[in-house]
Design a protein around this motif. Structure first.
Motif, PDB file in Angstrom:
ATOM      1  N   ASP A 169       0.813  -1.226   0.000  1.00 31.42           N
ATOM      2  CA  ASP A 169       0.000   0.000   0.000  1.00 31.42           C
ATOM      3  C   ASP A 169       0.847   1.278   0.000  1.00 31.42           C
ATOM      4  O   ASP A 169       0.381   2.345   0.426  1.00 31.42           O
ATOM      5  CB  ASP A 169      -0.937   0.020   1.223  1.00 31.42           C
ATOM      6  N   TYR A 170       2.083   1.193  -0.501  1.00 27.81           N
ATOM      7  CA  TYR A 170       2.980   2.355  -0.478  1.00 27.81           C
ATOM      8  C   TYR A 170       2.368   3.568  -1.173  1.00 27.81           C
ATOM      9  O   TYR A 170       2.339   4.669  -0.623  1.00 27.81           O
ATOM     10  CB  TYR A 170       4.313   1.991  -1.131  1.00 27.81           C
ATOM     11  N   LEU A 171       1.858   3.384  -2.383  1.00 29.68           N
ATOM     12  CA  LEU A 171       1.362   4.523  -3.155  1.00 29.68           C
ATOM     13  C   LEU A 171       0.155   5.161  -2.468  1.00 29.68           C
ATOM     14  O   LEU A 171       0.065   6.391  -2.358  1.00 29.68           O
ATOM     15  CB  LEU A 171       1.003   4.072  -4.569  1.00 29.68           C
ATOM     16  N   ALA A 172      -0.755   4.330  -1.974  1.00 28.65           N
ATOM     17  CA  ALA A 172      -1.931   4.862  -1.289  1.00 28.65           C
ATOM     18  C   ALA A 172      -1.532   5.558   0.005  1.00 28.65           C
ATOM     19  O   ALA A 172      -2.076   6.632   0.345  1.00 28.65           O
ATOM     20  CB  ALA A 172      -2.923   3.735  -1.006  1.00 28.65           C
ATOM     21  N   ALA A 181      -2.646  19.109  -2.658  1.00 27.66           N
ATOM     22  CA  ALA A 181      -2.143  20.059  -3.652  1.00 27.66           C
ATOM     23  C   ALA A 181      -0.802  19.640  -4.227  1.00 27.66           C
ATOM     24  O   ALA A 181      -0.351  20.205  -5.230  1.00 27.66           O
ATOM     25  CB  ALA A 181      -2.017  21.444  -3.024  1.00 27.66           C
ATOM     26  N   ILE A 182      -0.161  18.667  -3.611  1.00 29.64           N
ATOM     27  CA  ILE A 182       1.154  18.207  -4.078  1.00 29.64           C
ATOM     28  C   ILE A 182       0.958  17.133  -5.133  1.00 29.64           C
ATOM     29  O   ILE A 182       0.202  16.176  -4.943  1.00 29.64           O
ATOM     30  CB  ILE A 182       1.987  17.666  -2.902  1.00 29.64           C
ATOM     31  N   ASP A 183       1.621  17.273  -6.268  1.00 30.84           N
ATOM     32  CA  ASP A 183       1.492  16.313  -7.362  1.00 30.84           C
ATOM     33  C   ASP A 183       2.366  15.085  -7.125  1.00 30.84           C
ATOM     34  O   ASP A 183       3.442  15.178  -6.519  1.00 30.84           O
ATOM     35  CB  ASP A 183       1.904  16.964  -8.686  1.00 30.84           C
ATOM     36  N   LEU A 184       1.903  13.944  -7.644  1.00 25.52           N
ATOM     37  CA  LEU A 184       2.672  12.712  -7.602  1.00 25.52           C
ATOM     38  C   LEU A 184       2.900  12.221  -9.028  1.00 25.52           C
ATOM     39  O   LEU A 184       1.956  12.126  -9.820  1.00 25.52           O
ATOM     40  CB  LEU A 184       1.927  11.633  -6.799  1.00 25.52           C
ATOM     41  N   MET A 185       4.143  11.899  -9.348  1.00 23.13           N
ATOM     42  CA  MET A 185       4.496  11.477 -10.704  1.00 23.13           C
ATOM     43  C   MET A 185       4.290   9.979 -10.889  1.00 23.13           C
ATOM     44  O   MET A 185       4.328   9.191  -9.933  1.00 23.13           O
ATOM     45  CB  MET A 185       5.949  11.855 -11.015  1.00 23.13           C
ATOM     46  N   GLY A 199      -8.524   4.053 -18.159  1.00 23.86           N
ATOM     47  CA  GLY A 199      -8.808   3.099 -17.100  1.00 23.86           C
ATOM     48  C   GLY A 199      -7.647   2.926 -16.144  1.00 23.86           C
ATOM     49  O   GLY A 199      -7.829   2.915 -14.915  1.00 23.86           O
ATOM     50  N   HIS A 200      -6.460   2.804 -16.680  1.00 17.72           N
ATOM     51  CA  HIS A 200      -5.276   2.669 -15.825  1.00 17.72           C
ATOM     52  C   HIS A 200      -5.061   3.933 -15.003  1.00 17.72           C
ATOM     53  O   HIS A 200      -4.802   3.862 -13.786  1.00 17.72           O
ATOM     54  CB  HIS A 200      -4.042   2.398 -16.683  1.00 17.72           C
ATOM     55  N   LEU A 201      -5.175   5.074 -15.625  1.00 20.18           N
ATOM     56  CA  LEU A 201      -4.937   6.327 -14.923  1.00 20.18           C
ATOM     57  C   LEU A 201      -5.980   6.566 -13.842  1.00 20.18           C
ATOM     58  O   LEU A 201      -5.671   7.117 -12.772  1.00 20.18           O
ATOM     59  CB  LEU A 201      -4.923   7.485 -15.927  1.00 20.18           C
ATOM     60  N   ALA A 202      -7.219   6.147 -14.070  1.00 21.23           N
ATOM     61  CA  ALA A 202      -8.261   6.289 -13.052  1.00 21.23           C
ATOM     62  C   ALA A 202      -7.942   5.426 -11.840  1.00 21.23           C
ATOM     63  O   ALA A 202      -8.153   5.848 -10.691  1.00 21.23           O
ATOM     64  CB  ALA A 202      -9.621   5.912 -13.640  1.00 21.23           C
ATOM     65  N   ARG A 203      -7.436   4.219 -12.077  1.00 20.56           N
ATOM     66  CA  ARG A 203      -7.058   3.344 -10.962  1.00 20.56           C
ATOM     67  C   ARG A 203      -5.929   3.943 -10.148  1.00 20.56           C
ATOM     68  O   ARG A 203      -5.960   3.960  -8.910  1.00 20.56           O
ATOM     69  CB  ARG A 203      -6.649   1.978 -11.506  1.00 20.56           C
ATOM     70  N   VAL A 204      -4.914   4.502 -10.834  1.00 20.57           N
ATOM     71  CA  VAL A 204      -3.787   5.113 -10.138  1.00 20.57           C
ATOM     72  C   VAL A 204      -4.249   6.351  -9.368  1.00 20.57           C
ATOM     73  O   VAL A 204      -3.815   6.584  -8.230  1.00 20.57           O
ATOM     74  CB  VAL A 204      -2.671   5.477 -11.141  1.00 20.57           C
ATOM     75  N   ALA A 205      -5.140   7.146  -9.963  1.00 19.36           N
ATOM     76  CA  ALA A 205      -5.652   8.336  -9.282  1.00 19.36           C
ATOM     77  C   ALA A 205      -6.376   7.956  -7.992  1.00 19.36           C
ATOM     78  O   ALA A 205      -6.265   8.647  -6.969  1.00 19.36           O
ATOM     79  CB  ALA A 205      -6.596   9.098 -10.207  1.00 19.36           C
ATOM     80  N   GLN A 207      -5.700   5.358  -6.127  1.00 20.02           N
ATOM     81  CA  GLN A 207      -4.670   5.002  -5.151  1.00 20.02           C
ATOM     82  C   GLN A 207      -3.980   6.243  -4.585  1.00 20.02           C
ATOM     83  O   GLN A 207      -3.766   6.362  -3.387  1.00 20.02           O
ATOM     84  CB  GLN A 207      -3.619   4.098  -5.800  1.00 20.02           C
ATOM     85  N   MET A 208      -3.627   7.155  -5.458  1.00 21.31           N
ATOM     86  CA  MET A 208      -2.876   8.347  -5.052  1.00 21.31           C
ATOM     87  C   MET A 208      -3.718   9.368  -4.302  1.00 21.31           C
ATOM     88  O   MET A 208      -3.193  10.203  -3.575  1.00 21.31           O
ATOM     89  CB  MET A 208      -2.284   9.042  -6.289  1.00 21.31           C
ATOM     90  N   GLY A 209      -5.011   9.337  -4.558  1.00 19.74           N
ATOM     91  CA  GLY A 209      -5.875  10.378  -4.012  1.00 19.74           C
ATOM     92  C   GLY A 209      -5.753  11.676  -4.774  1.00 19.74           C
ATOM     93  O   GLY A 209      -6.108  12.747  -4.262  1.00 19.74           O
ATOM     94  N   ARG A 210      -5.327  11.614  -6.007  1.00 14.58           N
ATOM     95  CA  ARG A 210      -5.171  12.779  -6.894  1.00 14.58           C
ATOM     96  C   ARG A 210      -4.862  12.260  -8.299  1.00 14.58           C
ATOM     97  O   ARG A 210      -4.455  11.106  -8.478  1.00 14.58           O
ATOM     98  CB  ARG A 210      -4.034  13.675  -6.418  1.00 14.58           C
ATOM     99  N   LYS A 211      -5.007  13.116  -9.293  1.00 11.77           N
ATOM    100  CA  LYS A 211      -4.639  12.728 -10.647  1.00 11.77           C
ATOM    101  C   LYS A 211      -3.123  12.569 -10.741  1.00 11.77           C
ATOM    102  O   LYS A 211      -2.380  13.406 -10.206  1.00 11.77           O
ATOM    103  CB  LYS A 211      -5.092  13.786 -11.657  1.00 11.77           C
ATOM    104  N   PRO A 212      -2.637  11.530 -11.423  1.00  8.61           N
ATOM    105  CA  PRO A 212      -1.184  11.389 -11.569  1.00  8.61           C
ATOM    106  C   PRO A 212      -0.609  12.445 -12.502  1.00  8.61           C
ATOM    107  O   PRO A 212      -1.272  12.898 -13.433  1.00  8.61           O
ATOM    108  CB  PRO A 212      -1.017   9.983 -12.161  1.00  8.61           C
ATOM    109  N   PHE A 213       0.621  12.829 -12.220  1.00  6.63           N
ATOM    110  CA  PHE A 213       1.389  13.735 -13.062  1.00  6.63           C
ATOM    111  C   PHE A 213       2.356  12.841 -13.844  1.00  6.63           C
ATOM    112  O   PHE A 213       3.263  12.251 -13.266  1.00  6.63           O
ATOM    113  CB  PHE A 213       2.152  14.735 -12.175  1.00  6.63           C
ATOM    114  N   LEU A 214       2.140  12.726 -15.153  1.00  4.94           N
ATOM    115  CA  LEU A 214       2.900  11.761 -15.941  1.00  4.94           C
ATOM    116  C   LEU A 214       4.356  12.161 -16.104  1.00  4.94           C
ATOM    117  O   LEU A 214       4.671  13.299 -16.473  1.00  4.94           O
ATOM    118  CB  LEU A 214       2.291  11.581 -17.330  1.00  4.94           C
ATOM    119  N   TRP A 215       5.256  11.215 -15.822  1.00  9.16           N
ATOM    120  CA  TRP A 215       6.660  11.255 -16.251  1.00  9.16           C
ATOM    121  C   TRP A 215       6.717  10.268 -17.398  1.00  9.16           C
ATOM    122  O   TRP A 215       6.678   9.058 -17.184  1.00  9.16           O
ATOM    123  CB  TRP A 215       7.581  10.851 -15.105  1.00  9.16           C
ATOM    124  N   ASP A 216       6.792  10.760 -18.604  1.00 10.02           N
ATOM    125  CA  ASP A 216       6.708   9.928 -19.806  1.00 10.02           C
ATOM    126  C   ASP A 216       8.112   9.630 -20.325  1.00 10.02           C
ATOM    127  O   ASP A 216       8.816  10.529 -20.778  1.00 10.02           O
ATOM    128  CB  ASP A 216       5.884  10.668 -20.865  1.00 10.02           C
TER     129      ASP A 216
END
Length: 355
Positions: A169-172, A181-185, A199-205, A207-216
């Motif tokens: 549960d590290y990410l959560a 207000a702090i972004d997570l990559m 779908g993948h991004l919604a699952r990660v969001a 877990q994170m409790g926020r929208k992910p900030f992509l490092w592509d």
């Protein structure tokens, strides 16, 4: 919807010169790239030697680049990797971190990114320790935006093999401990993701409790294997429909600054054009914009060799023929092809371990 779009200069090996960095930033700014995170792995004063001050001359160059970013309407950020600070967050290291943040602020850092990647993370309370560091930094930075790269920034199990098993549960836990207000990559389902889906991004969001900030991690081409290829093709697998699901999109460019501009233009086009986006046409238009008609035509003709063939497998005769072709062009992109052919951008396994 185009999310905040920008660059994270976060690759291993030979970093850009300040002239290359500035030229790439200024070229991309009119095409929708609104931020630049300076975080080259070769800058030891942001990584293993982070507790030491940058040499005055180098800090002055950072400040000059920050000024150039502001003039271009680009947010300037720095990626600070306080190496394994979560093992040693003491009064002494807190003092060092305070001093580093003040120096970066004085140099013009508008966005601060704290990177916990590329370091051991197999601690049961890793999320709590890292949140404590981030909260400490948030209270002392002048930056208007704070971004964090977790130690485990992808589902890819390669991180667990290299840096130790991720805590349950590290990410959560990290998301719950940090200010929303702090972004997570996040780099996606893999370190170098082939695609991003809603779908993948919604699952990660969730877990994170926020929208992910992509490092592509495209078009980056560092490492012993990838540095043998030029990544020139247009972006695929980043459909415009992911825009509402992310907080930002940072592309990690290739070691060749001017050549990177070709695929980077196509990422902006993918968002702007939506369902009308066609990657083949996007590549041709971007190559023409970056290189002009003759060099663009040559890169198109050689694309399969430059991107797909392994540099080490090319015969000397084939390399000589390519050198002759690109030596005929007086253009920085052509000079980057020549440097690549001569091994100037090769990245060793040792650099991955020591930078």
């Amino acid at each position: 919807m185009t999310p905040p779009l920008g660059i994270v200069e976060g690759f291993f090996g030979r970093p850009y010169s300040w002239a290359e960095r500035t030229a790439l930033m200024q070229f991309l700014a009119p095409h929708g790239y609104g931020f630049y995170l300076y975080a080259p792995k070769a800058d030891a004063f942001l990584r293993r030697r982070w507790r030491e001050a940058h040499p005055a001359e180098e800090m002055a160059r950072i400040g000059t680049f920050a000024t150039a970013c502001r003039a271009a309407g680009v947010k300037f950020g720095v990626g600070l990797s306080p190496f394994e600070l979560h093992f040693d967050f003491t009064p002494e290291t807190k003092t060092d971190l305070t001093r580093k943040l003040a120096a970066l602020g004085a140099a013009g850092c508008e966005w601060l990114a704290i990177f916990f990647d590329d370091m051991r993370g197999d601690l049961s309370d890793l999320a709590r320790r890292q949140a404590e560091i981030v909260d400490f930094a948030a209270e002392r930075t002048r930056a208007e935006r704070l971004i964090v790269c977790p130690s485990y920034y992808t589902d890819d199990a390669v991180l667990d093999r290299v840096f130790g098993q991720r805590p349950a549960d590290y990410l959560a836990d990290l998301g719950a401990a940090l200010d929303p207000a702090i972004d997570l990559m996040w780099t996606g389902e893999e370190v170098c993701a082939l695609e991003f889906s809603p779908g993948h991004l919604a699952r990660v969001a969730e877990q994170m409790g926020r929208k992910p900030f992509l490092w592509d991690n495209y078009p980056v081409n560092d490492g012993p294997r990838m540095s043998r290829h030029l990544h020139l093709r247009a972006f695929t697998g980043r459909p415009a429909v992911i825009g509402p699901h992310i907080a930002g999109h940072a592309a990690n460019p290739a070691s060749q600054a001017m050549l990177s501009a070709i695929p980077l233009l196509t990422l902006a086009a993918s968002y702007a054009e939506g369902e009308a986006y066609a990657y083949g046409r996007a590549f041709q238009e971007a190559a023409l914009t970056v290189c002009g008609p003759e060099l663009a035509a040559q890169l198109t003709a050689d694309l399969n060799v430059l991107q797909d063939a392994n540099l080490g497998d090319l015969s000397e005769a084939r390399r000589a023929k390519l050198r002759e072709r690109y030596a005929a062009f007086d253009h920085p992109a052509a000079r980057e092809v020549l440097g690549w052919l001569d091994g100037a951008y090769a990245v060793t396994g040792e650099e991955l371990q020591t930078q």
